[in-house]
Scaffold this motif. Structure first.
Motif, PDB file in Angstrom:
ATOM      1  N   GLY A   1      -0.335  -4.172  -5.105  1.00 11.28           N
ATOM      2  CA  GLY A   1       0.521  -3.994  -6.271  1.00 11.28           C
ATOM      3  C   GLY A   1       1.250  -5.210  -6.790  1.00 11.28           C
ATOM      4  O   GLY A   1       1.739  -5.204  -7.909  1.00 11.28           O
TER       5      GLY A   1
ATOM      6  N   ILE B   1       1.924   5.913  -0.437  1.00 12.18           N
ATOM      7  CA  ILE B   1       1.437   6.218  -1.793  1.00 12.18           C
ATOM      8  C   ILE B   1       2.010   7.539  -2.316  1.00 12.18           C
ATOM      9  O   ILE B   1       2.443   7.619  -3.486  1.00 12.18           O
ATOM     10  CB  ILE B   1      -0.099   6.248  -1.822  1.00 12.18           C
ATOM     11  CG1 ILE B   1      -0.670   4.882  -1.388  1.00 12.18           C
ATOM     12  CG2 ILE B   1      -0.601   6.624  -3.203  1.00 12.18           C
ATOM     13  CD1 ILE B   1      -0.207   3.705  -2.214  1.00 12.18           C
TER      14      ILE B   1
ATOM     15  N   PHE C   1       5.497   7.041  -3.606  1.00 14.41           N
ATOM     16  CA  PHE C   1       5.550   6.376  -4.910  1.00 14.41           C
ATOM     17  C   PHE C   1       5.217   7.360  -6.031  1.00 14.41           C
ATOM     18  O   PHE C   1       5.882   7.382  -7.071  1.00 14.41           O
ATOM     19  CB  PHE C   1       4.557   5.202  -4.960  1.00 14.41           C
ATOM     20  CG  PHE C   1       4.712   4.197  -3.839  1.00 14.41           C
ATOM     21  CD1 PHE C   1       5.951   3.962  -3.255  1.00 14.41           C
ATOM     22  CD2 PHE C   1       3.613   3.497  -3.369  1.00 14.41           C
ATOM     23  CE1 PHE C   1       6.091   3.040  -2.226  1.00 14.41           C
ATOM     24  CE2 PHE C   1       3.743   2.569  -2.353  1.00 14.41           C
ATOM     25  CZ  PHE C   1       4.979   2.342  -1.771  1.00 14.41           C
ATOM     26  N   ILE C   2       4.187   8.160  -5.818  1.00 16.14           N
ATOM     27  CA  ILE C   2       3.773   9.137  -6.832  1.00 16.14           C
ATOM     28  C   ILE C   2       4.900  10.136  -7.097  1.00 16.14           C
ATOM     29  O   ILE C   2       5.183  10.483  -8.256  1.00 16.14           O
ATOM     30  CB  ILE C   2       2.480   9.859  -6.392  1.00 16.14           C
ATOM     31  CG1 ILE C   2       1.297   8.871  -6.423  1.00 16.14           C
ATOM     32  CG2 ILE C   2       2.192  11.078  -7.276  1.00 16.14           C
ATOM     33  CD1 ILE C   2       0.015   9.409  -5.843  1.00 16.14           C
TER      34      ILE C   2
ATOM     35  N   VAL D   1       7.593   8.315  -9.214  1.00 17.38           N
ATOM     36  CA  VAL D   1       7.127   8.094 -10.588  1.00 17.38           C
ATOM     37  C   VAL D   1       7.117   9.408 -11.364  1.00 17.38           C
ATOM     38  O   VAL D   1       7.533   9.466 -12.532  1.00 17.38           O
ATOM     39  CB  VAL D   1       5.733   7.447 -10.585  1.00 17.38           C
ATOM     40  CG1 VAL D   1       5.185   7.345 -12.010  1.00 17.38           C
ATOM     41  CG2 VAL D   1       5.785   6.058  -9.944  1.00 17.38           C
TER      42      VAL D   1
ATOM     43  N   ASN E   1      -1.435   3.526 -18.139  1.00 11.42           N
ATOM     44  CA  ASN E   1      -0.457   3.153 -17.128  1.00 11.42           C
ATOM     45  C   ASN E   1       0.860   3.887 -17.351  1.00 11.42           C
ATOM     46  O   ASN E   1       1.139   4.379 -18.454  1.00 11.42           O
ATOM     47  CB  ASN E   1      -0.197   1.637 -17.171  1.00 11.42           C
ATOM     48  CG  ASN E   1      -1.447   0.833 -16.894  1.00 11.42           C
ATOM     49  OD1 ASN E   1      -2.299   1.247 -16.105  1.00 11.42           O
ATOM     50  ND2 ASN E   1      -1.573  -0.311 -17.552  1.00 11.42           N
TER      51      ASN E   1
ATOM     52  N   TRP F   1       2.978   2.605 -12.321  1.00 14.41           N
ATOM     53  CA  TRP F   1       1.662   2.961 -11.774  1.00 14.41           C
ATOM     54  C   TRP F   1       0.555   2.442 -12.691  1.00 14.41           C
ATOM     55  O   TRP F   1       0.606   2.642 -13.905  1.00 14.41           O
ATOM     56  CB  TRP F   1       1.537   4.486 -11.640  1.00 14.41           C
ATOM     57  CG  TRP F   1       0.274   4.924 -10.954  1.00 14.41           C
ATOM     58  CD1 TRP F   1      -0.924   5.240 -11.539  1.00 14.41           C
ATOM     59  CD2 TRP F   1       0.073   5.078  -9.553  1.00 14.41           C
ATOM     60  NE1 TRP F   1      -1.851   5.564 -10.587  1.00 14.41           N
ATOM     61  CE2 TRP F   1      -1.271   5.483  -9.341  1.00 14.41           C
ATOM     62  CE3 TRP F   1       0.891   4.911  -8.433  1.00 14.41           C
ATOM     63  CZ2 TRP F   1      -1.805   5.726  -8.077  1.00 14.41           C
ATOM     64  CZ3 TRP F   1       0.370   5.157  -7.166  1.00 14.41           C
ATOM     65  CH2 TRP F   1      -0.966   5.560  -7.004  1.00 14.41           C
TER      66      TRP F   1
ATOM     67  N   THR G   1      -3.556   2.484 -13.632  1.00 14.29           N
ATOM     68  CA  THR G   1      -4.729   3.340 -13.454  1.00 14.29           C
ATOM     69  C   THR G   1      -5.993   2.493 -13.549  1.00 14.29           C
ATOM     70  O   THR G   1      -5.946   1.281 -13.762  1.00 14.29           O
ATOM     71  CB  THR G   1      -4.788   4.447 -14.520  1.00 14.29           C
ATOM     72  OG1 THR G   1      -5.196   3.862 -15.760  1.00 14.29           O
ATOM     73  CG2 THR G   1      -3.458   5.154 -14.669  1.00 14.29           C
TER      74      THR G   1
ATOM     75  N   LYS H   1      -7.445   1.973  -4.493  1.00 17.71           N
ATOM     76  CA  LYS H   1      -7.058   2.915  -5.540  1.00 17.71           C
ATOM     77  C   LYS H   1      -6.828   4.284  -4.909  1.00 17.71           C
ATOM     78  O   LYS H   1      -7.466   4.641  -3.914  1.00 17.71           O
ATOM     79  CB  LYS H   1      -8.156   3.032  -6.609  1.00 17.71           C
ATOM     80  CG  LYS H   1      -8.459   1.734  -7.352  1.00 17.71           C
ATOM     81  CD  LYS H   1      -9.593   1.950  -8.346  1.00 17.71           C
ATOM     82  CE  LYS H   1      -9.980   0.649  -9.036  1.00 17.71           C
ATOM     83  NZ  LYS H   1     -11.111   0.836  -9.968  1.00 17.71           N
TER      84      LYS H   1
ATOM     85  N   SER I   1      -4.013  10.146  -8.487  1.00 14.95           N
ATOM     86  CA  SER I   1      -2.646  10.424  -8.923  1.00 14.95           C
ATOM     87  C   SER I   1      -2.719  11.371 -10.114  1.00 14.95           C
ATOM     88  O   SER I   1      -3.799  11.580 -10.686  1.00 14.95           O
ATOM     89  CB  SER I   1      -1.942   9.123  -9.340  1.00 14.95           C
ATOM     90  OG  SER I   1      -2.377   8.708 -10.629  1.00 14.95           O
TER      91      SER I   1
ATOM     92  N   TYR J   1      -3.158   2.533  -8.675  1.00 12.58           N
ATOM     93  CA  TYR J   1      -2.327   2.029  -7.577  1.00 12.58           C
ATOM     94  C   TYR J   1      -0.923   1.723  -8.098  1.00 12.58           C
ATOM     95  O   TYR J   1      -0.710   1.577  -9.301  1.00 12.58           O
ATOM     96  CB  TYR J   1      -2.970   0.798  -6.937  1.00 12.58           C
ATOM     97  CG  TYR J   1      -3.065  -0.423  -7.817  1.00 12.58           C
ATOM     98  CD1 TYR J   1      -2.144  -1.459  -7.691  1.00 12.58           C
ATOM     99  CD2 TYR J   1      -4.071  -0.555  -8.776  1.00 12.58           C
ATOM    100  CE1 TYR J   1      -2.228  -2.587  -8.482  1.00 12.58           C
ATOM    101  CE2 TYR J   1      -4.155  -1.686  -9.562  1.00 12.58           C
ATOM    102  CZ  TYR J   1      -3.230  -2.700  -9.418  1.00 12.58           C
ATOM    103  OH  TYR J   1      -3.315  -3.817 -10.205  1.00 12.58           O
ATOM    104  N   PRO J   2       0.061   1.616  -7.199  1.00  9.78           N
ATOM    105  CA  PRO J   2       1.451   1.475  -7.638  1.00  9.78           C
ATOM    106  C   PRO J   2       1.770   0.077  -8.146  1.00  9.78           C
ATOM    107  O   PRO J   2       1.147  -0.914  -7.755  1.00  9.78           O
ATOM    108  CB  PRO J   2       2.248   1.767  -6.356  1.00  9.78           C
ATOM    109  CG  PRO J   2       1.329   1.350  -5.248  1.00  9.78           C
ATOM    110  CD  PRO J   2      -0.056   1.724  -5.722  1.00  9.78           C
TER     111      PRO J   2
END
Length: 472
Positions: free
Chosen positions: A70, A127, A130-131, A134, A149, A194, A196, A206, A209, A215-216
């Protein structure tokens, strides 16, 4: 403990959210190459802060991330992923690269006596966290989707430039390598939460999400890892001064938007290590590593002393001449300690005023140069040797210069090697003398001492037995 809080630019008393317990977070390394000594100055001074807080009596809970995904070549979220770039360079997978340089980082830390934080968390292991963060920011209206994104919307904040000394023009500081601006942003201060698959098709790591395979962003990592491991209220956040903007600015924005309340009260930023050409960094191609110092014959702890001689809020200029001076000072210091007698019990009541002076130096914004002055003054004082050795060990809980061990090694190196057969003969005579003293045959005991003295064997009777060495 008082620290200069970068958030307010004032020296403030540290009052933790939970009495007696300090929650402390460190921005960890992006593990795409060896840490240079400029990076390590920050970790070294953070280590001193943690140990000083413990010395004062606080319980410290400290967490650190490992950035293995990231972090882009521009801190403004543009350019190539640093990990991917490093993996291509070394023909390794990203995870192989991360594992290798994570181990190398902690090996360097060990050589510099930098304590490993209680909690060390690779970004790739978080991960789902983070999701979740977000998603919450999108739900709260602090984030938006654009070009595939997810971006944080800085227009929703009353004050984005929280450190008080930044403005819109400062964003250019984070843009490196001539990269183009991100046209998906509504504002140039917005930042990626994030990425994409619509961006960086060659990205190796990857994850699925709600917004697609991706990925973040770099900034979300520290916020999520800190909140998960240290809770909603952080006492002290550490890092190099170059992280203050945009990284720490973005951390504050997303963390407080997510939590709905103030997040971290105190910010501890270490200024750059420079050489004659300016800031030392990996991007300049500098190769000043701990291993290089060792190859040139320096004990890494001489570099630690070099850093301790300066205040963390002052830029420090590195040269091998200045490192030579630190090495010379380290040698003189350990020689002075080596000369202290080992027998006797320390006078803890006489030691207490010196401990108070030492703690006062540390509590004065982690003034390590002042703390070293207390150490030198103590060694020149009229305290007995046992009390001095006790205080050396006590002070070294924070300085972490291995002073007693280094003094012991120096003493051993200065003593000439004794052949095994001769050593056994001397030990036998010492034992014979001990038996004579036990039988109160003082004449025989003195005769043995005289015989040993004629052979240049010096005896010292201590509470732990007889110590001896050969002069010359």
């Amino acid at each position: 403990m008082q620290l200069t809080n970068t958030l307010t630019m004032k020296k403030e008393d540290i009052i933790p959210h939970q009495p007696g317990i300090i929650k402390m977070y460190t921005c960890g390394p992006t593990v795409y190459g060896y840490a240079h000594i400029g990076n390590l100055r920050s970790y070294l001074m953070e280590d001193v802060l943690e140990k000083a807080l413990r010395y004062e009596g606080f319980q410290v809970q400290r967490a650190m991330n490992i950035t293995d995904v990231g972090h882009l070549t521009s801190d403004a979220d543009t350019g190539e992923d640093k990990m991917l770039k490093g993996a291509k360079r070394e023909h390794k997978s990203v995870l192989e690269l991360a594992d290798f340089y994570t181990q190398a980082f902690f090996q360097d830390c060990q050589k510099l006596n930098i304590r490993r934080p209680d909690i060390v968390v690779p970004a790739t292991g978080c991960i789902s966290d983070f999701i979740e963060m977000v998603s919450a920011l999108l739900d709260k209206g602090f984030a938006y989707l654009s070009g595939g994104n997810v971006y944080f919307d800085t227009s929703k904040l009353e004050n984005y430039y929280v450190f008080g000394n930044q403005n819109a023009e400062d964003l250019a500081v984070g843009v490196r390598e001539g990269v183009e601006s991100d046209t998906n942003k509504r504002s140039k201060t917005d930042f990626v939460l994030w990425f994409t698959k619509s961006k960086f098709e060659d990205q190796e790591l990857k994850w699925d999400s709600p917004w697609g395979l991706g990925y973040p962003g770099w900034h979300i990592e520290c916020s999520a890892i800190s909140v998960k491991n240290l809770g909603e209220y952080l006492d002290i956040h550490c890092g190099g001064i170059d992280n203050a903007f945009p990284h720490h600015t973005n951390e504050i924005a997303q963390s407080e938007a997510y939590l709905g309340h103030p997040w971290c009260k105190y910010w501890f930023h270490i200024l750059h290590l420079n050489d004659v050409g300016g800031k030392i960094s990996k991007s300049k191609g500098a190769k000043l590593t701990v291993s290089l110092l060792e190859e040139k014959g320096y004990d890494p702890l001489c570099y630690r002393l070099f850093c301790l001689q300066s205040h963390y809020r002052k830029p420090l200029v590195f040269s091998f001449e200045s490192l030579d001076n630190a090495a010379h000072a380290y040698g003189k210091l350990t020689a002075r300690i080596s000369a202290l007698a080992k027998e006797g019990e320390p006078d803890t009541s006489a030691a207490k005023p010196w401990q108070e002076k030492y703690l006062a130096a540390l509590c004065n914004d982690v003034n390590t140069s002042q703390a070293l002055t207390v150490l030198y003054d103590m060694l020149k004082s009229d305290l007995d040797d046992a009390t001095k050795r006790f205080l050396v060990a006590d002070f070294d809980q924070v300085l972490s210069l291995d002073l007693l061990d280094a003094a012991e090694r120096l003493g051993a190196a200065q003593s000439p090697a004794v052949p095994e057969e001769l050593a056994r003969e001397i030990e036998a005579l010492i034992e014979k003398r001990a038996q004579a003293r036990k039988a109160k045959d003082w004449a025989a005991a003195d005769a043995i001492r005289d015989e040993l003295a004629a052979r240049r064997v010096v005896l010292k009777d201590t509470p732990n037995g007889v110590e001896w060495h050969i002069e010359g």
